[in-house]
Design an enzyme around this catalytic site. Structure first.
Site, PDB file in Angstrom:
ATOM      1  N   GLU A 130       8.510   6.517 -43.414  1.00  0.00           N
ATOM      2  CA  GLU A 130       7.153   6.369 -43.633  1.00  0.00           C
ATOM      3  C   GLU A 130       6.439   7.746 -43.951  1.00  0.00           C
ATOM      4  O   GLU A 130       6.499   8.678 -43.116  1.00  0.00           O
ATOM      5  CB  GLU A 130       6.295   5.793 -42.902  1.00  0.00           C
ATOM      6  CG  GLU A 130       5.024   5.509 -43.086  1.00  0.00           C
ATOM      7  CD  GLU A 130       4.143   4.466 -42.336  1.00  0.00           C
ATOM      8  OE1 GLU A 130       4.482   4.014 -41.121  1.00  0.00           O
ATOM      9  OE2 GLU A 130       3.099   4.146 -42.770  1.00  0.00           O
ATOM     10  N   MET A 272       7.378   5.181 -34.710  1.00  0.00           N
ATOM     11  CA  MET A 272       7.240   4.398 -36.186  1.00  0.00           C
ATOM     12  C   MET A 272       7.905   2.958 -36.144  1.00  0.00           C
ATOM     13  O   MET A 272       8.926   2.943 -35.436  1.00  0.00           O
ATOM     14  CB  MET A 272       8.247   5.484 -37.069  1.00  0.00           C
ATOM     15  CG  MET A 272       8.248   4.814 -38.395  1.00  0.00           C
ATOM     16  SD  MET A 272       7.050   4.596 -39.412  1.00  0.00           S
ATOM     17  CE  MET A 272       7.206   3.125 -40.339  1.00  0.00           C
ATOM     18  N   GLU A 273       7.417   2.086 -36.471  1.00  0.00           N
ATOM     19  CA  GLU A 273       7.630   0.632 -36.469  1.00  0.00           C
ATOM     20  C   GLU A 273       8.888   0.319 -37.264  1.00  0.00           C
ATOM     21  O   GLU A 273       8.937  -0.984 -37.624  1.00  0.00           O
ATOM     22  CB  GLU A 273       6.592  -0.057 -36.948  1.00  0.00           C
ATOM     23  CG  GLU A 273       5.751  -0.027 -38.203  1.00  0.00           C
ATOM     24  CD  GLU A 273       5.000   0.933 -38.854  1.00  0.00           C
ATOM     25  OE1 GLU A 273       4.834   1.929 -37.811  1.00  0.00           O
ATOM     26  OE2 GLU A 273       4.466   0.741 -39.814  1.00  0.00           O
ATOM     27  N   HIS A 306       1.632  -1.078 -30.017  1.00  0.00           N
ATOM     28  CA  HIS A 306       1.288  -1.006 -31.301  1.00  0.00           C
ATOM     29  C   HIS A 306       2.588  -1.125 -32.475  1.00  0.00           C
ATOM     30  O   HIS A 306       2.382  -1.660 -33.441  1.00  0.00           O
ATOM     31  CB  HIS A 306       0.654   0.620 -31.600  1.00  0.00           C
ATOM     32  CG  HIS A 306       0.217   0.940 -32.860  1.00  0.00           C
ATOM     33  ND1 HIS A 306      -1.031   0.800 -33.317  1.00  0.00           N
ATOM     34  CD2 HIS A 306       1.187   1.303 -34.066  1.00  0.00           C
ATOM     35  CE1 HIS A 306      -1.041   1.323 -34.630  1.00  0.00           C
ATOM     36  NE2 HIS A 306       0.174   1.512 -35.071  1.00  0.00           N
ATOM     37  N   GLU A 307       3.477  -0.313 -32.027  1.00  0.00           N
ATOM     38  CA  GLU A 307       4.749  -0.277 -32.970  1.00  0.00           C
ATOM     39  C   GLU A 307       5.342  -1.813 -33.057  1.00  0.00           C
ATOM     40  O   GLU A 307       5.614  -2.296 -33.952  1.00  0.00           O
ATOM     41  CB  GLU A 307       5.893   0.535 -32.544  1.00  0.00           C
ATOM     42  CG  GLU A 307       5.420   1.924 -32.319  1.00  0.00           C
ATOM     43  CD  GLU A 307       4.542   2.535 -33.760  1.00  0.00           C
ATOM     44  OE1 GLU A 307       4.919   2.195 -34.776  1.00  0.00           O
ATOM     45  OE2 GLU A 307       3.652   3.307 -33.513  1.00  0.00           O
TER      46      GLU A 307
END
Ligand code: TRP
Ligand code: ZN
Length: 887
Positions: A130, A272-273, A306-307
């Site tokens: 990303e 990062m997800e 969050h991820e």
């Protein structure tokens, strides 16, 4: 072949939202093979592409810094004149409706210091795709609205890289006779390339399982290098809690049989997800009492959640284009904030978030880099991972919740996930769903996405004969490329208190307003839906003049101009039922104090709060008090005060801290002793409250000490500490108190370094505390770069020195001779050659030049200008610096 990463970008192309076109071809499946060898990695990519628009015949692929070996279409190798390649694209013409394309490229992860694409961190390979990193791995439709099924095979030396990971499920693995292994992963969910991930390394792992709400068992794994594996248990606990919470609160269940997290030491952002394979900065996953402060624990909790939450808000439903970034980020920040609120204290979390928003986001929104939550153009998308997209975006999502009410909001998110599962959508789609379930016209509300800048709401209050009236006027200052702003639709939550402090019920009052209003079910608060530029609210049948509690829970991300007497604000600090308003009223008093407009004895008020803490047992109340004991940070004041001079403000702030310390000398000593021995470390609300109070009291307490008493008290605090929060407080005192002897300070710093030199995150803190120290000279701070542990290439280390210096060392950074600005600019220029994303981010403090006095403004602009004279500049830095100087 491809342009040098750092080549001078004179005229980078502006990307505009209005230029968005849906893709002409789509990629349905991609089969990748990575052959990892020292110095170069060969990437073989097999694409199945399909035409989406009639009459098109060209396939446009993105690619950057790639060595192209071959292009094969339907089994036939193309010759060089059958495609066009430049520094950013590969164009294959004359195609039909459907094709199999095979592309082979070579990349050099070992030389990748930008940490975007495939790169090496310590001994492991990892990826960050990303927003546009996948194009540094292979030629591809690197855009979020192309969703493909990925299969990934990784081949690497068995001994050095026994752990080979990618997205989805592990399908096959084989150990070859040549000492190399191959592992194949397959991700059943179509996804955009930005969610691709690969890891190859010699990693340790901890494992657990989670049973989902429908009874499926999910394997949970956290990987790290061997020396960090003992610090992953807290993250695992958070992961399980967030999986359960997302089921209960949002009805969202995890979808694969395995969920992996990998901790890496070199990472540009927090985490990062990537689908099924989240990659984390070690700073957002590792946590033990000795290596993480309370703030770090909270950050781990927030980022792991969050991820994980992105699996639905981001991955299952993704963004159509990068202008929609806040669709996933604002929503997911809202979700992680709700999670943290439910795990700890709602009021405390809200106060922390508003403090951050006011300090960082308001500054951005009022400066030359201001942009709307949905920007309309950019040069480099990496520059738009901002507090406006994330935190203001989360405030916008919060306002839907407030306007619709929690039940309808949940119906809205259910419908959103259901309707858009598997697709790439826009913030308009999100708004439309909310409008539909809420049966509410949100056309005006959407201005929150289009208009930059922080709205200002001005209130004028009158009281006469049992009637209270409020005149409300909203406005918003101009922003770059946006002169005039139209009024916003915003929820304003208010309460009223009787003179004895009792909350009054709106059911007992007559309410009359020019705007739509409704009271809460319990009658304690009133929600005004402000739509017009000017509005009024009249409340009557009071027996005596009430006190208004305005903007409860910070119901809209606005500035407020509401001139009120000191004693009313002090009254709110003491009596309001809304924790946020109590804190906010105190901040208003501080702002009035520093602008010379308050007569109130704040030292006495703070002392009173300190005294309350000695007899209170409630963890949430204690945390609230702990937060209120501290004088607002300089950077908060910079943003809140219209006018100030840095040195004067520094002196004033320092002086009032001295007064608070001295006038309540016994209170701090008592509070400190009460909490000094607070039992074994627990990273929970109670533990954090106790340490918060202990360290606030400690800071005031040592302010009253001199000579050997000062030294021995700090040493005792340091030696008695069983956790990093307390150790940090001791070091901070040694690096803040001007009377602290140099030799004792050096001893403490040396001791700390020697003990923790093998813990990178603790060493980061060691740099961080020195970089922000007002008692060190600029030369002493510069000398930190010569320390053997300093490493420009490691983002955490670079931030610990340069970012902290620019954001927190106000006396040295803002030295009137401009030396601090020069130093930061010089560091930015050096970093830009290695890591453009980090260089651009580090420039933020310089872009805020307009806030300061004319002399400093000029020096800051000079520093920014020197950057433009460099031989080469990244696109990232170019965008930030030119915009900062333009406006
Ligand atoms: N999507 C990531 C998040 O959870 C942000 C992110 C991680 C990122 N690494 C990045 C953005 C590198 C840009 C560049 O918020
Ligand atoms: Zn995110």
């Amino acid at each position: 072949m491809s342009e040098d990463l750092t080549s001078k970008q004179t005229n980078p192309k502006e990307i505009r939202l209005t230029d968005y076109r849906s893709p002409e071809y789509t990629t349905e499946t991609v089969d990748l093979t990575f052959d990892i060898k020292d110095g170069n990695t060969e990437v073989r990519s097999k694409l199945h592409v399909k035409r989406c628009l009639d009459g098109v015949s060209e396939l446009l692929l993105n690619g950057q810094d790639l060595e192209l070996l071959s292009v094969v279409v339907d089994g036939r190798a193309l010759s060089g004149n059958e495609y066009t390649v430049d520094s950013e694209t590969l164009l294959i013409p004359e195609l039909g409706a459907e094709h199999d394309i095979e592309i082979v490229t070579v990349i050099k992860p070992e030389e990748n210091t930008a940490l975007e694409g495939l790169y090496k961190s310590s001994q492991m390979y990892c990826t960050q795709c990303e927003a546009e990193g996948f194009r540094k791995i292979t030629y591809y439709q690197d855009r979020p609205d192309v969703l493909a099924r990925f299969t990934t095979t990784i081949i690497a030396d068995t001994e050095r890289y026994p752990t080979l990971l990618s997205n989805g499920n592990r399908m096959r693995s084989e150990t070859r006779v040549d000492g190399r292994s191959a592992v194949t992963w397959q991700d059943p969910f179509p996804k955009p390339s930005y969610l691709f991930a690969l890891v190859a390394g010699d990693l340790e792992m901890i494992e657990d399982t989670f049973t989902t709400m429908t009874g499926r068992s999910v394997t949970l794994q956290i990987f790290s290098e061997a020396h960090n594996i003992g610090q992953c248990d807290y993250a695992m606990d958070v992961l399980k809690r967030s999986m359960r919470w997302d089921e209960e609160r949002f009805g969202r269940e995890y979808d694969l049989d395995i969920f992996m997290i990998v901790a890496v030491e070199d990472f540009n952002m927090g985490a990062m997800e990537n689908k099924g394979l989240n990659i984390f900065n070690t700073s957002c996953v590792l946590a033990t009492p000795d290596t993480a402060t309370d703030a770090a624990y909270q950050r781990v909790e927030a980022v792991v959640a969050h991820e994980y939450f992105h699996n639905w808000s981001g991955n299952r439903v993704t963004c159509r284009d990068w202008f929609q970034l806040s669709l996933k980020e604002g929503f997911t920040v809202f979700r992680d904030a709700e999670f943290s609120s439910d795990m700890n204290s709602r009021a405390v979390k809200r106060i922390e978030d508003v403090g951050f928003l006011r300090t960082i986001q308001f500054a951005e929104d009022g400066g030359p880099l201001a942009h709307p939550v949905r920007p309309s153009s950019y040069l480099e998308i990496s520059n738009f991972y901002t507090t406006t997209i994330y935190e203001k975006g989360a405030e916008v999502v919060r306002m839907y919740d407030t306007l619709l009410g929690t039940q309808k909001f949940r119906a809205g998110t259910d419908l959103y996930f259901d309707r858009f599962d598997g697709s790439a959508v826009t913030t308009d789609d999100f708004a439309d769903v909310m409008s539909e379930v809420g049966d509410k016209d949100l056309t005006q509300f959407k201005r929150w996405y289009d208009q930059a800048g922080t709205p200002l709401v001005k209130l004028v209050e009158r009281y006469e004969d049992g009637e209270l009236s409020l005149d409300i006027v909203q406005s918003c200052a101009s922003s770059p490329k946006q002169d005039a702003k139209a009024p916003y639709h915003m929820p304003l939550l208010i309460g009223v208190l009787a003179p004895d402090g009792a909350p009054l019920s709106f059911y007992d009052l007559a309410v009359d307003s020019s705007e739509e209003v409704r009271s809460s079910a319990d009658g304690d608060s009133l929600l005004i839906e402000l739509r017009n530029e000017q509005a009024s609210l009249n409340l009557s049948s009071f027996e005596a003049k009430p006190v208004v509690s305005f903007l409860r829970d910070f119901s809209a991300p606005i500035r407020v101009d509401y001139a009120r007497p000191d004693d009313e604000l002090a009254f709110l600090v003491e009596h309001d039922v809304n924790g946020f308003v109590r804190w906010d009223a105190l901040q208003s008093l501080w702002v009035a104090y520093f602008s010379g407009a308050s007569e109130l004895d704040l030292a006495q008020l703070i002392g009173k709060l300190g005294e309350q803490a000695t007899s209170n047992e409630d963890a949430e109340q204690l945390q609230l008090i702990a937060m209120m004991l501290n004088v607002p940070e300089m950077s908060y004041l910079f943003e809140a005060l219209g006018e100030f001079e840095v040195d004067t403000l520094l002196r004033q702030r320092d002086a009032v801290i001295g007064t608070i310390a001295l006038e309540n000398v016994d209170i701090w000593a008592a509070l400190y002793e009460q909490y000094f021995a607070d039992g074994a470390f627990q990273p929970d609300a109670k533990g954090m409250a106790q340490r918060g109070l202990k360290n606030a009291a400690f800071a005031y307490h040592v302010r009253n000490l001199r000579g050997s008493e000062l030294v021995s008290t700090v040493q005792r605090h340091y030696q008695g500490a069983d956790n990093l929060t307390d150790r940090r407080a001791a070091l901070k005192a040694a690096l803040t108190e001007p009377d602290f002897p140099v030799e004792a300070r050096t001893d403490l710093l040396t001791d700390f370094y020697d003990k923790w030199r093998n813990e990178a995150l603790v060493v980061d803190l060691w740099f961080n505390l020195q970089a922000q120290s007002p008692v060190l000279t600029l030369d002493e701070i510069k000398a930190l770069e010569e320390h053997p542990a300093f490493d420009m290439k490691n983002p955490n280390r670079a931030r610990a020195l340069f970012s902290v210096f620019g954001m927190l060392n106000h006396s040295r950074f803002h030295a009137i001779d401009g030396s601090g600005y020069k130093y930061l600019a010089d560091a930015i220029a050096r970093l830009d050659a290695l890591n453009p994303q980090i260089a651009a981010r580090l420039s933020a403090p310089l872009t805020l030049w307009r806030r300061y006095d004319p002399v400093r403004q000029e020096r800051m602009r000079d520093a920014l200008s020197t950057l433009t004279t460099a031989d080469s500049m990244s696109k990232d830095l170019y965008e930030v610096v030119t915009k900062a100087l333009d406006n």
